[in-house]
Design a protein around this motif. Structure first.
Motif, PDB file in Angstrom:
ATOM      1  N   THR A   1    -100.306 -40.025   6.603  1.00  0.00           N
ATOM      2  CA  THR A   1     -98.991 -39.902   7.223  1.00  0.00           C
ATOM      3  C   THR A   1     -97.943 -40.610   6.376  1.00  0.00           C
ATOM      4  OG1 THR A   1    -100.079 -39.783   9.376  1.00  0.00           O
ATOM      5  CG2 THR A   1     -97.723 -40.241   9.378  1.00  0.00           C
TER       6      THR A   1
ATOM      7  N   TRP B   1    -101.960 -45.595  20.251  1.00  0.00           N
ATOM      8  CA  TRP B   1    -101.135 -45.641  19.043  1.00  0.00           C
ATOM      9  C   TRP B   1    -101.398 -44.433  18.154  1.00  0.00           C
ATOM     10  CZ3 TRP B   1    -103.291 -45.903  14.139  1.00  0.00           C
ATOM     11  CH2 TRP B   1    -102.372 -45.996  13.086  1.00  0.00           C
TER      12      TRP B   1
ATOM     13  N   GLU C   1    -100.153 -41.154  19.708  1.00  0.00           N
ATOM     14  CA  GLU C   1     -98.688 -41.107  19.719  1.00  0.00           C
ATOM     15  C   GLU C   1     -98.152 -40.805  18.326  1.00  0.00           C
ATOM     16  OE1 GLU C   1     -94.728 -42.222  19.007  1.00  0.00           O
ATOM     17  OE2 GLU C   1     -96.361 -43.518  18.321  1.00  0.00           O
ATOM     18  N   LEU C   2     -98.689 -41.458  17.300  1.00  0.00           N
ATOM     19  CA  LEU C   2     -98.233 -41.204  15.932  1.00  0.00           C
ATOM     20  C   LEU C   2     -98.567 -39.773  15.519  1.00  0.00           C
ATOM     21  CD1 LEU C   2     -96.909 -42.139  13.328  1.00  0.00           C
ATOM     22  CD2 LEU C   2     -99.108 -43.155  12.646  1.00  0.00           C
TER      23      LEU C   2
ATOM     24  N   ASP D   1     -98.894 -37.174  17.554  1.00  0.00           N
ATOM     25  CA  ASP D   1     -97.969 -36.312  18.301  1.00  0.00           C
ATOM     26  C   ASP D   1     -96.583 -36.311  17.675  1.00  0.00           C
ATOM     27  OD1 ASP D   1     -99.953 -35.707  20.153  1.00  0.00           O
ATOM     28  OD2 ASP D   1     -99.169 -37.055  21.706  1.00  0.00           O
ATOM     29  N   ARG D   2     -96.113 -37.486  17.315  1.00  0.00           N
ATOM     30  CA  ARG D   2     -94.773 -37.617  16.746  1.00  0.00           C
ATOM     31  C   ARG D   2     -94.642 -36.853  15.432  1.00  0.00           C
ATOM     32  NH1 ARG D   2     -93.147 -42.775  14.345  1.00  0.00           N
ATOM     33  NH2 ARG D   2     -94.811 -43.625  15.617  1.00  0.00           N
ATOM     34  N   THR D   3     -95.614 -36.995  14.562  1.00  0.00           N
ATOM     35  CA  THR D   3     -95.521 -36.313  13.270  1.00  0.00           C
ATOM     36  C   THR D   3     -95.700 -34.807  13.440  1.00  0.00           C
ATOM     37  OG1 THR D   3     -97.842 -36.725  12.763  1.00  0.00           O
ATOM     38  CG2 THR D   3     -96.255 -38.305  11.930  1.00  0.00           C
TER      39      THR D   3
ATOM     40  N   ALA E   1     -94.852 -33.076  16.138  1.00  0.00           N
ATOM     41  CA  ALA E   1     -93.672 -32.539  16.821  1.00  0.00           C
ATOM     42  C   ALA E   1     -92.582 -32.210  15.816  1.00  0.00           C
ATOM     43  CB  ALA E   1     -93.164 -33.534  17.860  1.00  0.00           C
ATOM     44  N   VAL E   2     -92.365 -33.074  14.857  1.00  0.00           N
ATOM     45  CA  VAL E   2     -91.349 -32.818  13.830  1.00  0.00           C
ATOM     46  C   VAL E   2     -91.748 -31.597  13.022  1.00  0.00           C
ATOM     47  CG1 VAL E   2     -90.272 -33.754  11.745  1.00  0.00           C
ATOM     48  CG2 VAL E   2     -90.635 -35.226  13.717  1.00  0.00           C
TER      49      VAL E   2
ATOM     50  N   PRO F   1     -91.958 -33.628   8.251  1.00  0.00           N
ATOM     51  CA  PRO F   1     -91.586 -35.000   8.580  1.00  0.00           C
ATOM     52  C   PRO F   1     -91.558 -35.884   7.332  1.00  0.00           C
ATOM     53  CG  PRO F   1     -93.813 -34.543   9.306  1.00  0.00           C
ATOM     54  CD  PRO F   1     -93.260 -33.257   8.773  1.00  0.00           C
TER      55      PRO F   1
ATOM     56  N   GLU G   1     -95.432 -48.996  10.853  1.00  0.00           N
ATOM     57  CA  GLU G   1     -96.283 -48.273  11.799  1.00  0.00           C
ATOM     58  C   GLU G   1     -97.646 -48.918  12.022  1.00  0.00           C
ATOM     59  OE1 GLU G   1     -95.477 -45.772  13.693  1.00  0.00           O
ATOM     60  OE2 GLU G   1     -93.577 -45.201  12.760  1.00  0.00           O
TER      61      GLU G   1
END
Length: 178
Positions: A100, A143, A146-147, A149-151, A153-154, A161, A169
């Motif tokens: 990431t 954690w 969530e990370l 999902d966040r990456t 989603a972008v 991303p 992070e």
């Protein structure tokens, strides 16, 4: 074992196994020969679980999750079989953060989820061993997901991303302070 170049120009140790002598950056990416790199983690170091967690946390906090992965790899190779899933799951989280941070959102998310699933209890031994060492298994699973999902989603918005900052992070491995 000191790496040597074989007849095809590849770095190999005395037994012929691949051992890249190229310097690496803080995220484990190879640099050109002769460049100033980050010192590599020695391989095959046997540490007790508390030492493993301290060293891995230090490396994560320094933004060096690739190197933290190597510490976890030593733990799974030298520790009891009953704890292998725990250390492999932690190593996968570190590699997921590495990818990431390198900008590989898809690969990073995949490894973060794989490590989270391994730690979440789908496999025997990992949650119990983690709890015994004060590892915040639930927090790490949250954690990582969530990370991921966040990456993702972008990425689904059609935007690649930006790489994340590995130090910012970095997760906390234990519930208490190290």
């Amino acid at each position: 074992m000191k790496p040597t170049a074989n007849d095809r120009g590849r770095d190999r140790d005395d037994e012929g196994r691949a051992r890249s002598a190229r310097p690496r950056d803080g995220l484990g990416r190879p640099l050109p020969y002769g460049a100033e790199g980050v010192p590599r983690q020695p391989e095959g170091v046997v540490r007790d679980p508390a030492e493993t967690l301290r060293e891995a946390q230090r490396l994560l906090d320094a933004g060096m999750p690739f190197h933290a992965h190597e510490v976890f790899e030593d733990a799974w190779k030298s520790g009891p079989e009953s704890e292998r899933e725990l250390w492999q799951g932690l190593a996968q989280l570190a590699v997921g953060l590495t990818h990431t941070a390198r900008g590989n959102a898809a690969g990073g998310a995949r490894l973060l989820r794989r490590g989270a699933d391994r730690l979440a209890g789908g496999r025997p031994g990992s949650p119990a061993a983690g709890a015994a060492y004060g590892i915040d298994v639930g927090g790490l699973v949250s954690w990582a997901r969530e990370l991921a999902d966040r990456t993702e989603a972008v990425r689904t918005e059609g935007v690649d991303p930006a790489p994340v900052d590995a130090a910012t992070e970095a997760p906390r491995l234990r519930r208490d302070t190290l």
